[in-house]
Design a protein around this motif. Structure first.
Motif, PDB file in Angstrom:
ATOM      1  N   GLY A  13       0.778  -1.230   0.000  1.00 31.20           N
ATOM      2  CA  GLY A  13       0.000   0.000   0.000  1.00 31.20           C
ATOM      3  C   GLY A  13       0.812   1.283   0.000  1.00 31.20           C
ATOM      4  O   GLY A  13       1.781   1.440  -0.753  1.00 31.20           O
TER       5      GLY A  13
ATOM      6  N   ARG B 192       6.884  -6.501   9.392  1.00 29.32           N
ATOM      7  CA  ARG B 192       6.712  -7.693  10.238  1.00 29.32           C
ATOM      8  C   ARG B 192       6.974  -8.974   9.467  1.00 29.32           C
ATOM      9  O   ARG B 192       7.210 -10.019  10.049  1.00 29.32           O
ATOM     10  CB  ARG B 192       5.304  -7.715  10.830  1.00 29.32           C
ATOM     11  N   ASN B 193       6.866  -8.909   8.123  1.00 30.81           N
ATOM     12  CA  ASN B 193       7.068 -10.098   7.298  1.00 30.81           C
ATOM     13  C   ASN B 193       8.222  -9.829   6.345  1.00 30.81           C
ATOM     14  O   ASN B 193       8.064  -9.175   5.309  1.00 30.81           O
ATOM     15  CB  ASN B 193       5.768 -10.409   6.549  1.00 30.81           C
TER      16      ASN B 193
ATOM     17  N   LEU C 124      10.291  -5.645  12.068  1.00 31.49           N
ATOM     18  CA  LEU C 124       9.598  -4.890  13.115  1.00 31.49           C
ATOM     19  C   LEU C 124       8.159  -5.372  13.201  1.00 31.49           C
ATOM     20  O   LEU C 124       7.420  -5.307  12.217  1.00 31.49           O
ATOM     21  CB  LEU C 124       9.604  -3.384  12.787  1.00 31.49           C
TER      22      LEU C 124
ATOM     23  N   ALA D  85       3.065  -4.974  16.922  1.00 31.41           N
ATOM     24  CA  ALA D  85       2.147  -5.560  17.893  1.00 31.41           C
ATOM     25  C   ALA D  85       2.901  -6.255  19.027  1.00 31.41           C
ATOM     26  O   ALA D  85       2.322  -7.053  19.772  1.00 31.41           O
ATOM     27  CB  ALA D  85       1.198  -6.525  17.193  1.00 31.41           C
TER      28      ALA D  85
ATOM     29  N   ASN E 294       3.798   4.592   9.506  1.00 31.05           N
ATOM     30  CA  ASN E 294       2.768   4.385   8.476  1.00 31.05           C
ATOM     31  C   ASN E 294       1.929   3.131   8.693  1.00 31.05           C
ATOM     32  O   ASN E 294       0.753   3.112   8.337  1.00 31.05           O
ATOM     33  CB  ASN E 294       3.463   4.315   7.102  1.00 31.05           C
TER      34      ASN E 294
ATOM     35  N   LEU F  17      -5.440  -2.349   3.404  1.00 32.16           N
ATOM     36  CA  LEU F  17      -6.103  -1.916   4.637  1.00 32.16           C
ATOM     37  C   LEU F  17      -7.522  -2.476   4.737  1.00 32.16           C
ATOM     38  O   LEU F  17      -8.025  -2.734   5.819  1.00 32.16           O
ATOM     39  CB  LEU F  17      -6.156  -0.381   4.677  1.00 32.16           C
TER      40      LEU F  17
HETATM   41  P1  NDP Z   1      -1.983  -1.649   3.957  1.00 32.03           P
HETATM   42  O1  NDP Z   1      -2.789  -2.653   4.687  1.00 32.03           O
HETATM   43  O2  NDP Z   1      -1.767  -1.834   2.487  1.00 32.03           O
HETATM   44  O3  NDP Z   1      -0.578  -1.460   4.644  1.00 32.03           O
HETATM   45  C1  NDP Z   1      -0.425  -1.550   6.019  1.00 32.03           C
HETATM   46  C2  NDP Z   1       0.993  -1.950   6.340  1.00 32.03           C
HETATM   47  O4  NDP Z   1       1.108  -2.048   7.763  1.00 32.03           O
HETATM   48  C3  NDP Z   1       1.386  -3.305   5.764  1.00 32.03           C
HETATM   49  O5  NDP Z   1       2.695  -3.206   5.275  1.00 32.03           O
HETATM   50  C4  NDP Z   1       1.332  -4.213   6.973  1.00 32.03           C
HETATM   51  O6  NDP Z   1       2.219  -5.316   6.923  1.00 32.03           O
HETATM   52  C5  NDP Z   1       1.776  -3.245   8.049  1.00 32.03           C
HETATM   53  N1  NDP Z   1       1.496  -3.758   9.396  1.00 32.03           N
HETATM   54  C6  NDP Z   1       0.320  -4.151   9.915  1.00 32.03           C
HETATM   55  N2  NDP Z   1       0.493  -4.613  11.165  1.00 32.03           N
HETATM   56  C7  NDP Z   1       1.811  -4.506  11.454  1.00 32.03           C
HETATM   57  C8  NDP Z   1       2.617  -4.833  12.569  1.00 32.03           C
HETATM   58  N3  NDP Z   1       2.097  -5.401  13.671  1.00 32.03           N
HETATM   59  N4  NDP Z   1       3.938  -4.585  12.513  1.00 32.03           N
HETATM   60  C9  NDP Z   1       4.493  -4.044  11.413  1.00 32.03           C
HETATM   61  N5  NDP Z   1       3.784  -3.722  10.313  1.00 32.03           N
HETATM   62  C10 NDP Z   1       2.460  -3.952  10.331  1.00 32.03           C
HETATM   63  O7  NDP Z   1      -2.739  -0.254   4.238  1.00 32.03           O
HETATM   64  P2  NDP Z   1      -2.472   1.255   3.727  1.00 32.03           P
HETATM   65  O8  NDP Z   1      -1.270   1.310   2.889  1.00 32.03           O
HETATM   66  O9  NDP Z   1      -3.751   1.756   3.198  1.00 32.03           O
HETATM   67  O10 NDP Z   1      -2.228   1.994   5.106  1.00 32.03           O
HETATM   68  C11 NDP Z   1      -1.065   2.713   5.393  1.00 32.03           C
HETATM   69  C12 NDP Z   1      -1.403   3.918   6.256  1.00 32.03           C
HETATM   70  O11 NDP Z   1      -2.257   4.800   5.546  1.00 32.03           O
HETATM   71  C13 NDP Z   1      -2.121   3.586   7.558  1.00 32.03           C
HETATM   72  O12 NDP Z   1      -1.570   4.388   8.587  1.00 32.03           O
HETATM   73  C14 NDP Z   1      -3.556   3.998   7.282  1.00 32.03           C
HETATM   74  O13 NDP Z   1      -4.221   4.362   8.465  1.00 32.03           O
HETATM   75  C15 NDP Z   1      -3.316   5.191   6.387  1.00 32.03           C
HETATM   76  N6  NDP Z   1      -4.433   5.610   5.578  1.00 32.03           N
HETATM   77  C16 NDP Z   1      -4.929   4.809   4.576  1.00 32.03           C
HETATM   78  C17 NDP Z   1      -5.990   5.247   3.817  1.00 32.03           C
HETATM   79  C18 NDP Z   1      -6.564   4.416   2.732  1.00 32.03           C
HETATM   80  O14 NDP Z   1      -7.537   4.862   2.129  1.00 32.03           O
HETATM   81  N7  NDP Z   1      -6.030   3.237   2.426  1.00 32.03           N
HETATM   82  C19 NDP Z   1      -6.591   6.557   4.046  1.00 32.03           C
HETATM   83  C20 NDP Z   1      -5.982   7.299   5.115  1.00 32.03           C
HETATM   84  C21 NDP Z   1      -4.945   6.841   5.830  1.00 32.03           C
HETATM   85  P3  NDP Z   1       1.882  -6.661   6.090  1.00 32.03           P
HETATM   86  O15 NDP Z   1       2.214  -6.329   4.663  1.00 32.03           O
HETATM   87  O16 NDP Z   1       2.801  -7.655   6.690  1.00 32.03           O
HETATM   88  O17 NDP Z   1       0.441  -6.959   6.299  1.00 32.03           O
END
Ligand code: NDP
Length: 315
Positions: free
Chosen positions: A13, A35-36, A59, A62, A87, A229
């Motif tokens: 994302g 995390r992965n 990292l 959680a 992020n 997300l």
């Molecule tokens: P994604 O789900 O695509 O990305 C989220 C990322 O967070 C992934 O890389 C995921 O890892 C990682 N993650 C989740 N849990 C953990 C953990 N325990 N430790 C480390 N990493 C973790 O979502 P987005 O790209 O959409 O979200 C990114 C940011 O943008 C967030 O802060 C969200 O709130 C914000 N945002 C998004 C919007 C949208 O419309 N999508 C709008 C406004 C804000 P993994 O790949 O391993 O799952």
């Protein structure tokens, strides 16, 4: 020298798109804090980030133990820290029951807020030591803090109340799993966590901007309806949400465009103002947006800071 930036959740994302945008300039080395490990390596390859422009470091937000280990490992790597981008996030809108982090905090607030709170606090000294022309700590926010938009007013609305659930440990045993002490609601827990992100950015600004020169900022990058997300949402939602955002609300942005926006907040020499919540208008120009009453409540920000310090073991 190249700038050195840590981006949490850079494996998909917005985080991945931002990593790509920064790496492509040739001026940044991106530390993908994920995390992965394998997923992050594959993601970097899939978007064509070249080897010398990134490294992956493990990292798991959680787990506070993992956050502490990450900070140690990063320090031992000998790299400077010029920018930190908080992020990563989880969003669990259909969960009926709360799930928990390693330390037993409700998962959305535990990951999105508490994990990042500890990480940012631990790495503040590293940022201070940077000799880069500018140093920045960016915490990704969300529209839920905007009062001037429709989306910010869709129920369930964020509300931290008097923080009684958080102060009680947010563990669903001695306290509620919700910050305000109410019944569990996954969508609200996510929105609450984003309000915490925005309050935390402002409290960092008040406590540290003058002394350190670090720029603290948050942003709403637009609705990136295609990211992971929404992976926990029901299939019909996942099918209809992107066209709804594209054609009805017109709030839709591509991952690439959103990544460019976050990269701008990290690296644009003109966006040095601290304490700002950035948004973009229809012409994709950045502007300083207003936050909701709760997301700009200085007294709540201070209280949140103090309660969070206790929970993550800093006080
Ligand atoms: P994604 O789900 O695509 O990305 C989220 C990322 O967070 C992934 O890389 C995921 O890892 C990682 N993650 C989740 N849990 C953990 C953990 N325990 N430790 C480390 N990493 C973790 O979502 P987005 O790209 O959409 O979200 C990114 C940011 O943008 C967030 O802060 C969200 O709130 C914000 N945002 C998004 C919007 C949208 O419309 N999508 C709008 C406004 C804000 P993994 O790949 O391993 O799952």
């Amino acid at each position: 020298r190249k700038g050195s930036v840590i981006i949490t959740g850079a494996s998909s994302g917005l985080g991945l798109a931002t990593a790509k945008a920064l790496a492509e300039t040739g001026e940044w080395h991106v530390i993908m804090a994920c995390r992965n490990f394998l997923k992050a390596e594959k993601a970097a390859k899939s978007v064509g980030i070249t080897k010398e422009n990134y490294s992956v470091m493990h990292l798991d937000l959680a787990s506070l133990e993992s956050v502490r280990q990450f900070a140690d490992t990063f320090r031992r790597s000998g790299r400077p820290l010029d920018a930190l981008v908080c992020n990563a996030a989880v969003y669990l809108p259909t969960a009926k029951e709360p799930t928990y982090t390693a330390e037993g905090f409700e998962l959305s607030v535990g990951t999105n807020h508490l994990g990042h709170f500890l990480l940012a606090r631990l790495l503040l000294d590293d940022l201070k030591q940077s000799d880069y022309p500018y140093k920045r700590l960016i915490i990704v926010g969300s529209i839920t803090g905007n009062t001037n938009t429709l989306a910010g007013n869709v129920p369930p609305k964020a509300n931290l109340g008097d923080l009684r659930g958080l102060a009680g440990g947010l563990n669903g045993i001695q306290s509620s799993a919700m910050i305000d002490g109410g019944d569990f609601d996954g969508a609200k827990a996510y929105k609450d966590s984003k309000v915490c992100n925005m309050l935390t950015m402002q409290e960092f600004h008040r406590r540290y901007h003058e002394e350190t020169g670090i720029t603290f900022a948050s942003l709403y990058p637009g609705c990136i309806a295609t990211t992971g997300l929404f992976r926990e949402h029901i299939p019909l939602f996942r099918l209809l949400f992107p066209p709804f955002q594209k054609y009805i609300t017109k709030g839709y942005v591509s991952e690439e465009e959103a990544g460019g926006r976050l990269a701008q907040v990290v690296s644009d020499p003109s966006l040095t103002k601290s304490g700002v919540y950035w948004s973009w208008n229809k012409n994709s120009e950045s502007f300083e947006n207003q936050l909701s009453k709760e997301a700009s409540d200085a007294e709540k920000a201070r209280k949140l800071w103090e309660v969070s310090e206790k929970l993550v073991g800093l006080a």
